[in-house]
Design an enzyme around this catalytic site. Sequence first.
Site, PDB file in Angstrom:
ATOM      1  N   THR A 122      40.205   7.194  76.948  1.00  0.00           N
ATOM      2  CA  THR A 122      40.436   7.454  78.242  1.00  0.00           C
ATOM      3  C   THR A 122      41.840   7.806  78.409  1.00  0.00           C
ATOM      4  OG1 THR A 122      38.679   6.170  79.006  1.00  0.00           O
ATOM      5  CG2 THR A 122      40.289   6.904  80.490  1.00  0.00           C
ATOM      6  N   LYS A 130      35.339  12.229  82.514  1.00  0.00           N
ATOM      7  CA  LYS A 130      35.517  10.636  82.464  1.00  0.00           C
ATOM      8  C   LYS A 130      36.334   9.998  83.528  1.00  0.00           C
ATOM      9  CE  LYS A 130      35.698   6.626  80.205  1.00  0.00           C
ATOM     10  NZ  LYS A 130      34.738   5.778  80.195  1.00  0.00           N
ATOM     11  N   LYS A 136      45.086   1.445  85.237  1.00  0.00           N
ATOM     12  CA  LYS A 136      45.326   2.756  84.517  1.00  0.00           C
ATOM     13  C   LYS A 136      44.580   3.622  84.621  1.00  0.00           C
ATOM     14  CE  LYS A 136      43.929   3.779  80.457  1.00  0.00           C
ATOM     15  NZ  LYS A 136      43.371   3.797  79.303  1.00  0.00           N
TER      16      LYS A 136
END
Lengths: 290, 290, 290, 290
Positions: B91, B167, B236
Amino acid sequence: MRVAVIGIGKMGAGIAHNLVKAGHTVTVWNRSRDKAAAIEGARVANSVAEAARDAEVALTMLSDDTALAAALNDGLFDALPRGAIHVSSSTISASLSDRIADDHAARGQDYVAAPVFGRPDVAAAAQLTVIAAGPAAVIDRAQPVFDAIGRRTWRVGDRPSQANIVKLCGNYLIVSSVQSLGEAVALARGADVDTSVLLELLTENLFSGRVHTTYGGAIVEKRYRPAGFGLDLALKDVRLVLAAADAADVPMPVASLLHDAALAALHRSPPESDVAALAEFAAKNAGLPD
Amino acid sequence: MRVAVIGIGKMGAGIAHNLVKAGHTVTVWNRSRDKAAAIEGARVANSVAEAARDAEVALTMLSDDTALAAALNDGLFDALPRGAIHVSSSTISASLSDRIADDHAARGQDYVAAPVFGRPDVAAAAQLTVIAAGPAAVIDRAQPVFDAIGRRTWRVGDRPSQANIVKLCGNYLIVSSVQSLGEAVALARGADVDTSVLLELLTENLFSGRVHTTYGGAIVEKRYRPAGFGLDLALKDVRLVLAAADAADVPMPVASLLHDAALAALHRSPPESDVAALAEFAAKNAGLPD
Amino acid sequence: MRVAVIGIGKMGAGIAHNLVKAGHTVTVWNRSRDKAAAIEGARVANSVAEAARDAEVALTMLSDDTALAAALNDGLFDALPRGAIHVSSSTISASLSDRIADDHAARGQDYVAAPVFGRPDVAAAAQLTVIAAGPAAVIDRAQPVFDAIGRRTWRVGDRPSQANIVKLCGNYLIVSSVQSLGEAVALARGADVDTSVLLELLTENLFSGRVHTTYGGAIVEKRYRPAGFGLDLALKDVRLVLAAADAADVPMPVASLLHDAALAALHRSPPESDVAALAEFAAKNAGLPD
Amino acid sequence: MRVAVIGIGKMGAGIAHNLVKAGHTVTVWNRSRDKAAAIEGARVANSVAEAARDAEVALTMLSDDTALAAALNDGLFDALPRGAIHVSSSTISASLSDRIADDHAARGQDYVAAPVFGRPDVAAAAQLTVIAAGPAAVIDRAQPVFDAIGRRTWRVGDRPSQANIVKLCGNYLIVSSVQSLGEAVALARGADVDTSVLLELLTENLFSGRVHTTYGGAIVEKRYRPAGFGLDLALKDVRLVLAAADAADVPMPVASLLHDAALAALHRSPPESDVAALAEFAAKNAGLPD
């Protein structure tokens, strides 16, 4: 049972119809008489008082606190027999619900808060989700009414406002999901991602529930109007959530944000917009084309 | 195929294992060698370069932009053969993904962004949801790898960053759902509503998907630690969402709020907290007891 | 004139004292009698009704809507003579102010909303800023009272609530400035910048007004307790701002944020915290040491 | 001293002019040559390198990080003599500032960050507020330059980025004040309060500083265009604030809100809008007429 249904909008009509179908003796009242007259098999009352007068259960399904308070003061408090039950199914404030409970108790009447989840088609199909709160014995007596209109009754507490809080939590999460989906779709559009693929992927893997499929579809296809769940009603519900939260001294930052977004979106959107127009508002704030 | 797996954390281990099982020739590399050595049937490389040297596909599954950039500069760019494919499953930021694509192209290497949905147990069961973006012909060639590790591959565009955006949209909606659930549960607790009944009702009727059942359960049962999806990783991801949104000039007010809430919650929470600790933070902001 | 002062807290004491000093005939009432008895030269009434009975002007300076409503119902409405003026100087809701105006009118009494800016020391020095709204002729008649307690009277409209709105706008901007300063100081601390130099620079160049110097100083020196302008009162005022905004359908996103921050800060702060503790809350959310 | 001024926009022009006036030997460079040629008494360089070649001090006043990085790479790094000082007065990111310091040090050049407060008319009058950070001895040597352009030099630390943080704090508070004033004015308009009286009252009593009088006046008089401090530049600065805050792990919820409001307002506003257009955006979100 002898049941009065006060408020024959889209939801109230389905409810009244199913009560008739289940064999109850139903009296209906509505501000504009023609909607009440459309319920086959029900007697039409000329006033709230007349509807309530010999009811065992009076179910109210009205638009907001103001409308319910008006019905109460225009006959429901005075006419409802001692020992009869007021079932309040409107989405109203938690504080009003508790206040009503006290006022009914002072008159020897019973009170159950029983808001429902389900759109008009679900009401018509007698498949509502009923959220009931109040004294267990009173809910027991009202159960035949709930059985006639819903798929399942959830009992969430002794204090009526607890049912209203649960209903408000649900509506809050719906509006919040719409806003978040709207932002995600704006990002996807800004990055040239096919939003229908995005939605399919999200709803197959992570968010397969009814809210995300329903509103996600509306957002991706830009079906902002006419309203299923109106933007104005969404704002109303967020205001009730914030009022309940404030009464409990609970900060709800996402709810605050939804309030401000829904209010601004309402000012900037065409009439009859659905809550999905929150996504349109987000898209315009991102400079995206219609 | 000859496949290198760079990064053998919890996710990478499941992936490498399933590639071996599917009959591929697998080389693995990890910063701490012991995790790599635990993959039966795979060759352990001593460096990224050694792992990449004769790979047809090099799949990276690393913690963040910095780790991926390090792997690229420490051998992947130099050692990967011309015509081989770098499948990037971490990611990472959308901007890094597009930059990598250009850098690989300049070296005659191919690149596909293919982040996945699914926790470590899903990876172990070869049931990941693979989101692939890049040139269709390159994805075709990498398809055997995706088939070995996932349940289904979704192709979401020609530009690699489009997979990263999808995503990120998913992770954004997860974090947003957790925050909203946390606020709703705080309100319910503040109003003495049984939160497990609330959750059951919500997930049976409106939000039956995996995210709401999983995180809703954690919140209601106050399972804030240890982390499944860590609060630090959630922060994050929200930062990556905001960076992608800013690059596209898309305001995302809920994402901004999540950023600030997650950062504050991280400062105020014990180590190893799950993203569900957003609900703990909300509850403490509401003055509710532990 | 014969003036009754209802509510002898820190502000009311200064006001009553200056009315005596200016030669008016002053009667005072307070819930706890000893504070009223401390005003030299004033007569102490045993009830609101006794204080109001032969007043030409009854000035109320109470803590909130509830206290004012109680005073009105416990004697002020009934005892105030026809033609006398109720000067309401408390920081109350705009909606209550307009409602009071109607109720007084129905009794042949006059009403002026006249909230003030200024802390207790300013009240003691007869230097308050008086914000008056109501019929011009009524304000004219009350002017001797305003002259005795304030430096200047600002007339902001015919409708009493307009004065309350102005007062609330001022308090909103104070709280908003404190929050923004708190965030800036947290950033500066996080970047090892000397915050006293930062503040000096800001207040000499950009923000030389009283609010920034006063609260900036408190924040930089971490004087969070005891309260000058209490965090609880700040929250109360933000709630009034949001209520007024909601009544006018005006979204105020910063005010919403202040509401949630102040409420959370209140739950997390020691008792008696000043509004400056918003900065303490921001610093802790940033993981900064005490 | 021999001073190069790189970047002759509205601010750079005033600075260069005052350096000439103070007796320094000034060389100027600008991307579009005509602006540079308009500075009487200065030599016009054909490139950054030519301007920097024999400078004792090279002062850069460019639009953003990108423009400054370009100037550095297009000659400033290579041409500036060892021992000469680069004074960076642009509003740039804190992280770039520290990176530049290292890069200069590696070449034996000195670096001071010295952003300024003051609009072009203040620059023209040599009355800028200079915020300097870097090694004290280097600032001492650059002081004659600061004396020629400013009213006062504030030394805020040894690390250059500290000056940038201070500048960003100032700009953050400006934008925040504009947003809050915009909301207050929207509320006042929604309640039919005369906003010019409101502003006069606020600026005489609570917020007498330059920011509130300047922007408050613009908002009340609806002077949203042309830009003094452009909405696009305000957004740029808020982005720098958020980047600095994120680097220090400091959540700044008001700054996040300003980011989203400024970005949306920019998409919805005519070109050349001032930061005061945040108030226009707030008013439109409140459904108020133009």
